[in-house]
Write a protein that holds these residues in place. Structure first.
Motif, PDB file in Angstrom:
ATOM      1  N   SER A   1       0.840  -1.194   0.000  1.00 32.25           N
ATOM      2  CA  SER A   1       0.000   0.000   0.000  1.00 32.25           C
ATOM      3  C   SER A   1       0.876   1.245   0.000  1.00 32.25           C
ATOM      4  O   SER A   1       2.030   1.202   0.429  1.00 32.25           O
ATOM      5  CB  SER A   1      -0.922   0.006   1.226  1.00 32.25           C
ATOM      6  N   GLY A   2       0.314   2.345  -0.477  1.00 25.94           N
ATOM      7  CA  GLY A   2       1.039   3.612  -0.506  1.00 25.94           C
ATOM      8  C   GLY A   2       0.135   4.768  -0.149  1.00 25.94           C
ATOM      9  O   GLY A   2      -1.063   4.739  -0.443  1.00 25.94           O
ATOM     10  N   ARG A   3       0.711   5.783   0.509  1.00 23.83           N
ATOM     11  CA  ARG A   3      -0.045   6.996   0.823  1.00 23.83           C
ATOM     12  C   ARG A   3       0.919   8.169   0.905  1.00 23.83           C
ATOM     13  O   ARG A   3       2.078   8.012   1.276  1.00 23.83           O
ATOM     14  CB  ARG A   3      -0.822   6.851   2.126  1.00 23.83           C
ATOM     15  N   LEU A   4       0.412   9.353   0.544  1.00 27.52           N
ATOM     16  CA  LEU A   4       1.199  10.571   0.680  1.00 27.52           C
ATOM     17  C   LEU A   4       1.106  11.038   2.119  1.00 27.52           C
ATOM     18  O   LEU A   4       0.007  11.203   2.643  1.00 27.52           O
ATOM     19  CB  LEU A   4       0.672  11.665  -0.250  1.00 27.52           C
ATOM     20  N   VAL A   5       2.263  11.256   2.759  1.00 30.12           N
ATOM     21  CA  VAL A   5       2.243  11.722   4.141  1.00 30.12           C
ATOM     22  C   VAL A   5       2.557  13.208   4.241  1.00 30.12           C
ATOM     23  O   VAL A   5       2.262  13.836   5.250  1.00 30.12           O
ATOM     24  CB  VAL A   5       3.204  10.910   5.047  1.00 30.12           C
ATOM     25  N   ASP A   6       3.155  13.792   3.231  1.00 29.19           N
ATOM     26  CA  ASP A   6       3.321  15.233   3.141  1.00 29.19           C
ATOM     27  C   ASP A   6       3.498  15.590   1.670  1.00 29.19           C
ATOM     28  O   ASP A   6       3.235  14.758   0.803  1.00 29.19           O
ATOM     29  CB  ASP A   6       4.457  15.757   4.036  1.00 29.19           C
ATOM     30  N   TRP A   7       3.936  16.798   1.413  1.00 25.28           N
ATOM     31  CA  TRP A   7       3.959  17.314   0.042  1.00 25.28           C
ATOM     32  C   TRP A   7       4.595  16.355  -0.955  1.00 25.28           C
ATOM     33  O   TRP A   7       4.065  16.101  -2.014  1.00 25.28           O
ATOM     34  CB  TRP A   7       4.668  18.662   0.015  1.00 25.28           C
ATOM     35  N   GLN A   8       5.759  15.783  -0.614  1.00 27.62           N
ATOM     36  CA  GLN A   8       6.420  14.918  -1.582  1.00 27.62           C
ATOM     37  C   GLN A   8       6.939  13.626  -0.983  1.00 27.62           C
ATOM     38  O   GLN A   8       7.838  13.014  -1.546  1.00 27.62           O
ATOM     39  CB  GLN A   8       7.576  15.668  -2.245  1.00 27.62           C
TER      40      GLN A   8
ATOM     41  N   THR B   1      -6.205  23.047  10.682  1.00 24.96           N
ATOM     42  CA  THR B   1      -5.210  24.097  10.489  1.00 24.96           C
ATOM     43  C   THR B   1      -3.795  23.615  10.783  1.00 24.96           C
ATOM     44  O   THR B   1      -2.889  23.817   9.968  1.00 24.96           O
ATOM     45  CB  THR B   1      -5.556  25.331  11.351  1.00 24.96           C
ATOM     46  N   GLU B   2      -3.573  22.979  11.930  1.00 24.88           N
ATOM     47  CA  GLU B   2      -2.211  22.550  12.292  1.00 24.88           C
ATOM     48  C   GLU B   2      -1.642  21.580  11.276  1.00 24.88           C
ATOM     49  O   GLU B   2      -0.496  21.714  10.860  1.00 24.88           O
ATOM     50  CB  GLU B   2      -2.198  21.901  13.685  1.00 24.88           C
ATOM     51  N   ARG B   3      -2.447  20.615  10.892  1.00 21.36           N
ATOM     52  CA  ARG B   3      -1.970  19.619   9.932  1.00 21.36           C
ATOM     53  C   ARG B   3      -1.647  20.270   8.588  1.00 21.36           C
ATOM     54  O   ARG B   3      -0.625  19.975   7.966  1.00 21.36           O
ATOM     55  CB  ARG B   3      -3.027  18.527   9.763  1.00 21.36           C
ATOM     56  N   ALA B   4      -2.511  21.160   8.139  1.00 20.04           N
ATOM     57  CA  ALA B   4      -2.290  21.834   6.853  1.00 20.04           C
ATOM     58  C   ALA B   4      -1.045  22.710   6.904  1.00 20.04           C
ATOM     59  O   ALA B   4      -0.260  22.754   5.950  1.00 20.04           O
ATOM     60  CB  ALA B   4      -3.518  22.658   6.472  1.00 20.04           C
TER      61      ALA B   4
END
Length: 198
Positions: A41-48, A175-178
Motif C-alpha cells: 500500500s502507498g499513501r502521501l504523508v506530506d507534500w512529496q 489548520t495545524e496539519r495543513a
C-alpha cells in the motif's frame, strides 16, 4: 549468511525495515514488515513523501516494480486534481467556508489561481476584495487548499496576523496539519531550487 533472510524463491534478501529513496520527484519511504504477507500500500504523508508498506519477504525486483507503479499512480492522481481545480472550484470552496466559519458575513470581489506567486501560497487585498491562490496548490490535498482559503478569508476581517486573526483561522479544525504540510512543501521547494539533495 548473517543479517540476511531468504526471499520467496530462496534468494538471499538484505534486511530493509525502512528504505528511503528519491524517485521521480517523490521522497519514497518504504517500510517492510514480517506481519504483512501479501499487500503493498502507498499513501502521501506530506507534500512529496510517499510512504509505502510492503511484505518483508518481497523480492527486490518485485518491490521496485510496485514502487514505480505507486509513484506513477500518485503522479496521475495529482494531474487529475490539477485538471479539476479551477477558479470556480475556489469560489465554491470559499462560499462554503464563509458559511461554515464566518457565518456567511464575508464579501470578496474575486478569488482565483495565479501563477506569479512563488514565495507565497496565497494573498488577500482587503481594500479591493481580491484573493489570489498560488497555482502550486492545485495538486495538494483538499484539506490543505481549504486551509489556505480560510486563511485568506480571515484576512478580510483582520489584515494582519494578530491573535484575533489566528483565532478565526483556527476555527478550521485541520489548520495545524495543513500548516505542517505547507512547511514541508516549502522546504522541499527550497531544496529543489538550491540544488541540494533531499
Amino acid at each position: 549468511m548473517p543479517g540476511a533472510r531468504l526471499g520467496s524463491r530462496n534468494q538471499p534478501m538484505t534486511q530493509r525495515p525502512v528504505d528511503e529513496r528519491c524517485l521521480d520527484g517523490f521522497r519514497v519511504r518504504i517500510i517492510t514488515s514480517e506481519r504483512r504477507k501479501k499487500t503493498i500500500s502507498g499513501r502521501l504523508v506530506d507534500w512529496q513523501t510517499l510512504e509505502i508498506r510492503a511484505p518483508a519477504n518481497l523480492p527486490d525486483a518485485e518491490l521496485d516494480r510496485a514502487v514505480a507503479d505507486l509513484v506513477g499512480r500518485m503522479h496521475r492522481r495529482r494531474a487529475r486534481q490539477r485538471d479539476f481545480r479551477s477558479d470556480a472550484d475556489l469560489q465554491a470552496r470559499a462560499e462554503r467556508h464563509n458559511r461554515t466559519y464566518f457565518d456567511g458575513t464575508l464579501n470578496w470581489r474575486s478569488i482565483r489561481f495565479v501563477s506569479n506567486q512563488t514565495q507565497r501560497f496565497g494573498s488577500c487585498t482587503p481594500a479591493n476584495g481580491t484573493i489570489r491562490i498560488s497555482d502550486r496548490l492545485k495538486g495538494v490535498p483538499d484539506f490543505v487548499l481549504d486551509y489556505v482559503i480560510v486563511h485568506e478569508l480571515a484576512h478580510l476581517v483582520e489584515s494582519n496576523h494578530s491573535p484575533r486573526f489566528w483565532s478565526l483561522v483556527y476555527r478550521y479544525d485541520r489548520t495545524e496539519r495543513a500548516r505542517g504540510y505547507l512547511m514541508a512543501m516549502a522546504m522541499e521547494e527550497d531544496t529543489a531550487v538550491s540544488g541540494q539533495d533531499a
